[in-house]
Design a protein around this motif. Structure first.
Motif, PDB file in Angstrom:
ATOM      1  N   LYS A 236       0.710  -1.674  -0.191  1.00 22.96           N
ATOM      2  CA  LYS A 236       0.019   0.524   0.334  1.00 22.96           C
ATOM      3  C   LYS A 236       0.926   0.587   0.224  1.00 22.96           C
ATOM      4  O   LYS A 236       0.691   2.685  -0.835  1.00 22.96           O
ATOM      5  CB  LYS A 236      -1.021  -0.041   0.970  1.00 22.96           C
ATOM      6  CG  LYS A 236      -1.689  -1.161   1.457  1.00 22.96           C
ATOM      7  CD  LYS A 236      -3.075  -0.732   2.531  1.00 22.96           C
ATOM      8  CE  LYS A 236      -4.180  -2.398   2.512  1.00 22.96           C
ATOM      9  NZ  LYS A 236      -4.842  -2.218   3.909  1.00 22.96           N
ATOM     10  N   ASN A 238       3.671   1.957  -1.520  1.00 17.64           N
ATOM     11  CA  ASN A 238       4.580   2.235  -2.355  1.00 17.64           C
ATOM     12  C   ASN A 238       3.612   1.862  -3.901  1.00 17.64           C
ATOM     13  O   ASN A 238       3.502   1.346  -4.803  1.00 17.64           O
ATOM     14  CB  ASN A 238       5.609   0.733  -2.570  1.00 17.64           C
ATOM     15  CG  ASN A 238       6.516   1.206  -1.748  1.00 17.64           C
ATOM     16  OD1 ASN A 238       7.694   1.876  -2.479  1.00 17.64           O
ATOM     17  ND2 ASN A 238       6.810   0.563  -0.413  1.00 17.64           N
ATOM     18  N   GLY A 239       2.205   2.069  -3.232  1.00 14.91           N
ATOM     19  CA  GLY A 239       0.860   2.251  -4.528  1.00 14.91           C
ATOM     20  C   GLY A 239       0.549   1.041  -5.700  1.00 14.91           C
ATOM     21  O   GLY A 239      -0.246   1.196  -5.994  1.00 14.91           O
ATOM     22  N   THR A 241      -2.779  -2.094  -3.513  1.00 12.39           N
ATOM     23  CA  THR A 241      -3.650  -2.539  -4.186  1.00 12.39           C
ATOM     24  C   THR A 241      -3.566  -3.322  -3.285  1.00 12.39           C
ATOM     25  O   THR A 241      -2.542  -4.960  -3.708  1.00 12.39           O
ATOM     26  CB  THR A 241      -4.808  -1.428  -4.711  1.00 12.39           C
ATOM     27  OG1 THR A 241      -4.625  -2.717  -5.695  1.00 12.39           O
ATOM     28  CG2 THR A 241      -5.125  -0.807  -4.913  1.00 12.39           C
ATOM     29  N   PRO A 261       1.248  -1.609  -8.928  1.00 10.66           N
ATOM     30  CA  PRO A 261       0.714  -0.462  -9.480  1.00 10.66           C
ATOM     31  C   PRO A 261       0.311  -0.587 -11.508  1.00 10.66           C
ATOM     32  O   PRO A 261      -0.084   0.519 -11.768  1.00 10.66           O
ATOM     33  CB  PRO A 261       1.778   0.221  -9.291  1.00 10.66           C
ATOM     34  CG  PRO A 261       2.665   0.257  -7.310  1.00 10.66           C
ATOM     35  CD  PRO A 261       2.392  -1.183  -8.001  1.00 10.66           C
TER      36      PRO A 261
END
Length: 274
Positions: A236, A238-239, A241, A261
């Motif tokens: 989360k 580092n982008g 989900t 990401p």
């Protein structure tokens, strides 16, 4: 369990096609502690199916190769992990794929003295690859923190998928019912090996639940981690989900289904201690 012994039908390599190689390298470095090593011009594996040079390299964990990374160049393709299975003869495997109703994505090709490879699509749409070892049998670290520990197929017809992979790779299966009416999960073991060498699973799902791949089946890797919750926090931060979890799975461990990401999915698993 997955090992580095390249028995036919076992996973031996995986690589990620990413639209932004440096960004992907940074993400997985932060999440899994991997070090990225860019390949120099002329190295095997640096060219795509058409022979063009492409940006890419290797991921290492504690100095050992755990995966590959390359530039996603296929028009309309989503970023995803490709899992390679060891075979004795890639050309024979290619014929078996076609006879079983699958398609050839990348025709058999040599990667210098490293080995020979091909990529396929199963009859339902799941993509996978085969590797015939030369001087390189595959990844150097598995079933340890920061490395591949399992492979998993989400498919719209588990029975048909099982028949196909048995015909092509000689797998056998043992089925288990998931708790709470979650369906049947088929555990995959290579031909001639005992259940201790089971390496992955096949799960039947509705097309509407396969949103990452527009309703089509897909394979993804499971990576071993020391602390699933801490690793999810890094995803989360580092982008990335999280699609599911972290949750405890009895007899398996604590796991989470994650998406990087660029929309490539993978699973993080802290195995249950004996």
């Amino acid at each position: 369990m997955i090992t580095t012994d390249p028995v036919p039908g076992t996973p031996c390599w995986l690589d990620l096609g990413a639209p932004d190689v440096p960004a992907a390298a940074a993400f997985y470095g932060s999440v899994l502690g991997w070090e990225y090593e860019a390949m120099e011009a002329g190295d095997a594996g640096e060219t795509g199916g058409g022979g063009e040079e492409m940006e890419g390299g290797m991921f290492r964990k504690d100095g050992k190769i755990v995966a590959g990374l390359g530039k996603l160049t296929e028009a309309g393709a989503r970023s995803a992990w490709m899992i390679y299975y060891s075979v004795e003869d890639v050309d024979a495997t290619t014929r078996a794929v076609e006879q079983a109703g699958g398609k050839v994505r990348v025709a058999p090709m040599d990667l210098d003295e490293w080995g020979r490879m091909a990529q396929f699509t199963d009859p339902l749409g799941g993509q996978f690859a085969a590797w015939q070892p030369g001087t390189n049998s595959g990844v150097e670290l598995v079933d340890a923190p920061g490395s591949l520990s399992w492979t998993e197929l989400y498919t719209t017809d588990a029975a048909a998928a099982k028949r196909f992979y048995t015909d092509v790779l000689g797998w056998w299966y043992s089925d288990m019912e998931l708790p709470g009416g979650g369906g049947t999960y088929s555990l995959v073991t290579p031909a001639g090996l005992a259940e201790e060498r089971m390496q992955g699973g096949i799960m039947g799902m509705r097309a509407e639940d396969l949103t990452l791949n527009s309703g089509k089946p897909y394979w993804h890797p499971v990576f071993d981690v020391d602390d699933c919750d801490a690793a999810v926090a890094r995803v989360k931060a580092n982008g990335g989900t999280v699609q599911m979890g972290p949750d405890d799975a009895e007899g398996v461990g604590r796991l989470a289904v994650c998406v990087d990401p660029s929309n490539a999915d993978f699973v993080l698993l802290t195995p249950e201690k004996p």
